[in-house]
Enzyme design. Structure first.
Site, PDB file in Angstrom:
ATOM      1  N   HIS A 159      -6.090  -7.232  -0.550  1.00  0.00           N
ATOM      2  CA  HIS A 159      -6.328  -5.816  -0.844  1.00  0.00           C
ATOM      3  C   HIS A 159      -5.571  -5.376  -2.096  1.00  0.00           C
ATOM      4  O   HIS A 159      -4.460  -5.849  -2.347  1.00  0.00           O
ATOM      5  CB  HIS A 159      -5.889  -4.959   0.348  1.00  0.00           C
ATOM      6  CG  HIS A 159      -6.549  -5.333   1.635  1.00  0.00           C
ATOM      7  ND1 HIS A 159      -5.945  -6.180   2.554  1.00  0.00           N
ATOM      8  CD2 HIS A 159      -7.761  -5.007   2.142  1.00  0.00           C
ATOM      9  CE1 HIS A 159      -6.762  -6.339   3.586  1.00  0.00           C
ATOM     10  NE2 HIS A 159      -7.868  -5.644   3.368  1.00  0.00           N
ATOM     11  N   HIS A 188       0.820  -1.226   0.000  1.00  0.00           N
ATOM     12  CA  HIS A 188       0.000   0.000   0.000  1.00  0.00           C
ATOM     13  C   HIS A 188       0.851   1.272   0.000  1.00  0.00           C
ATOM     14  O   HIS A 188       0.322   2.362  -0.219  1.00  0.00           O
ATOM     15  CB  HIS A 188      -0.931   0.030   1.216  1.00  0.00           C
ATOM     16  CG  HIS A 188      -1.986  -1.031   1.207  1.00  0.00           C
ATOM     17  ND1 HIS A 188      -2.916  -1.145   0.191  1.00  0.00           N
ATOM     18  CD2 HIS A 188      -2.261  -2.042   2.078  1.00  0.00           C
ATOM     19  CE1 HIS A 188      -3.718  -2.171   0.454  1.00  0.00           C
ATOM     20  NE2 HIS A 188      -3.336  -2.740   1.586  1.00  0.00           N
ATOM     21  N   ASP A 238      -2.335 -10.413  -2.465  1.00  0.00           N
ATOM     22  CA  ASP A 238      -2.930 -10.012  -1.182  1.00  0.00           C
ATOM     23  C   ASP A 238      -4.422  -9.728  -1.422  1.00  0.00           C
ATOM     24  O   ASP A 238      -4.831  -9.390  -2.528  1.00  0.00           O
ATOM     25  CB  ASP A 238      -2.213  -8.746  -0.699  1.00  0.00           C
ATOM     26  CG  ASP A 238      -2.659  -8.274   0.674  1.00  0.00           C
ATOM     27  OD1 ASP A 238      -1.945  -8.555   1.647  1.00  0.00           O
ATOM     28  OD2 ASP A 238      -3.719  -7.607   0.769  1.00  0.00           O
ATOM     29  N   ASP A 246      -4.202 -12.924   3.383  1.00  0.00           N
ATOM     30  CA  ASP A 246      -5.483 -12.457   3.929  1.00  0.00           C
ATOM     31  C   ASP A 246      -6.645 -12.854   3.015  1.00  0.00           C
ATOM     32  O   ASP A 246      -7.798 -12.493   3.267  1.00  0.00           O
ATOM     33  CB  ASP A 246      -5.484 -10.947   4.237  1.00  0.00           C
ATOM     34  CG  ASP A 246      -4.772 -10.106   3.214  1.00  0.00           C
ATOM     35  OD1 ASP A 246      -4.424 -10.621   2.134  1.00  0.00           O
ATOM     36  OD2 ASP A 246      -4.560  -8.903   3.497  1.00  0.00           O
TER      37      ASP A 246
END
Ligand code: SP5
Ligand code: ZN
Length: 348
Positions: free
Chosen positions: A204, A166, A202, A291
């Site tokens: 996200h 991120h 991931d 995740d």
């Protein structure tokens, strides 16, 4: 598979993150990596090493100098404001959104903090910079281990936290400070790979990685993730983001609906790998977040632990020098099993 693990990861140990209107214990905590290391003791997949002192040039090519300078000094600046701050984490609370002056000359610490961040879930602690910098060293050493005319290994991993995908050229957020996957990709380029792909699995969207390479034609970024219409980070990760300028056609987003199962997810992974083959990548970086696991407390896909063996085998099928970089995964007790399943599946 050579694994470069970050011996200083535990120095990044945030107390609380803002979550649904209250401060809650950080999901991204040191036990995550300890579980992976424990599982690697039980099921070794290759040598475990600490990073050395590699040239940090790739780090400085993916992050701006003012940002790295801010991160390096943030803790000292914070404590200088008030000695009592030494007992508190740093969390931003004001950001320059539309209409504000992003380059405003304010020297105020709170103002600078907002300028270099995008959420309130990513505390900076006394050891954040030390831990994150050691993570960048893991990423560089892992990339070097698979590079050159006579690489030491076909695959390597940067086993580190805090995670990175991120973090953008000049901002932190999403528990991420230094974009380790981008650092690895840049290292692979600098070591001679003409075209590099970053595959982000991931849960996200890897907004930081996308933004870093968005106008570059030498690095393809692919991300399979929860649809940003409903999932964090909300403001990026849509299918119509395909790159700009030299990077036109070099970004592929594969958003999937909340609740997607392994069959759906695996089809998207294959689509991503097909794009990487068409691009002609000579090396691969995998942003490995687990995740996507069905038991993850903040995510909504339905992968089971055994599925990660198949994920690893599928990634190996790309036939490329590969650098795994640790990202998210918050069902802490299963993070070790799931990560090591990917690595074992890759090793075959
Ligand atoms: C590296 C990484 O995985 N970063 C993720 C950062 C997510 N932080 C915000 C989490 C908010 C998620 N909302 C959860 C709804 C729970 N049902
Ligand atoms: Zn994640």
């Amino acid at each position: 598979m050579i694994i470069f693990h970050n011996p200083q990861h535990h120095l990044h140990d945030g107390r609380q993150e803002m979550f649904r209107g209250r401060l809650v214990p950080c999901h991204e905590n040191p036990s995550r990596l300890d579980y992976v290391l424990n599982e690697l003791q039980r099921r070794p997949v290759g040598p475990l090493r600490q990073p050395g002192e590699p040239d940090l040039a790739p780090l400085h090519r993916v992050h701006s100098a003012p940002y790295l300078d801010f991160l390096a000094r943030a803790w000292d600046d914070w404590v200088a404001l008030n000695p009592a701050n030494a007992e508190l984490d740093i969390l931003p609370s004001i950001w320059p959104v539309r209409g504000f002056r992003h380059e405003a000359p304010s020297t105020n610490f709170t103002a600078r903090l907002g300028r270099f961040s995008f959420d309130s879930g990513s505390p900076i602690t006394a050891g954040t910079w030390t831990a994150a910098l050691a993570g960048a060293r893991c990423a560089i050493d892992a990339a070097l281990a698979v590079s050159g005319p006579a690489p030491e290994s076909r695959a390597a991993m940067a086993l580190t936290r805090p995670p990175g995908h991120h973090a953008g050229p000049d901002f932190f957020g999403g528990y991420c400070f230094i974009n380790n996957a981008a650092v690895a990709a840049q290292t692979l380029r600098d070591a001679g790979a003409r075209r590099v792909a970053v595959l982000d699995i991931d849960y996200h969207h890897g907004n930081g990685t996308q933004t870093i390479f968005y106008e570059r034609g030498d690095v393809l970024t692919v991300s399979v993730h929860g649809d940003p219409r409903t999932e964090y980070p909300f403001y990026l990760g849509y299918a119509d983001e395909t790159g700009e300028g030299e990077g036109r056609g070099c970004n592929l987003n594969l958003p999937l609906p909340t609740g997607s199962d392994f069959a759906t997810w695996r089809a998207a992974l294959q689509q991503g790998l097909d794009a990487i083959a068409r691009f002609g990548a000579e090396a691969l970086v995998v942003s490995l977040g687990v995740d996507t696991f069905e038991g993850d407390p903040i995510s909504q896909f339905k992968l089971a632990s055994a599925d990660y063996l198949q994920v690893g085998a599928t990634l190996a099928g790309a036939g490329l020098p590969t650098v795994f970089v640790m990202e998210g995964g918050y069902a802490v007790a299963e993070v070790g099993i799931n990560v090591v399943n990917v690595l074992q599946g890759f090793a075959g």
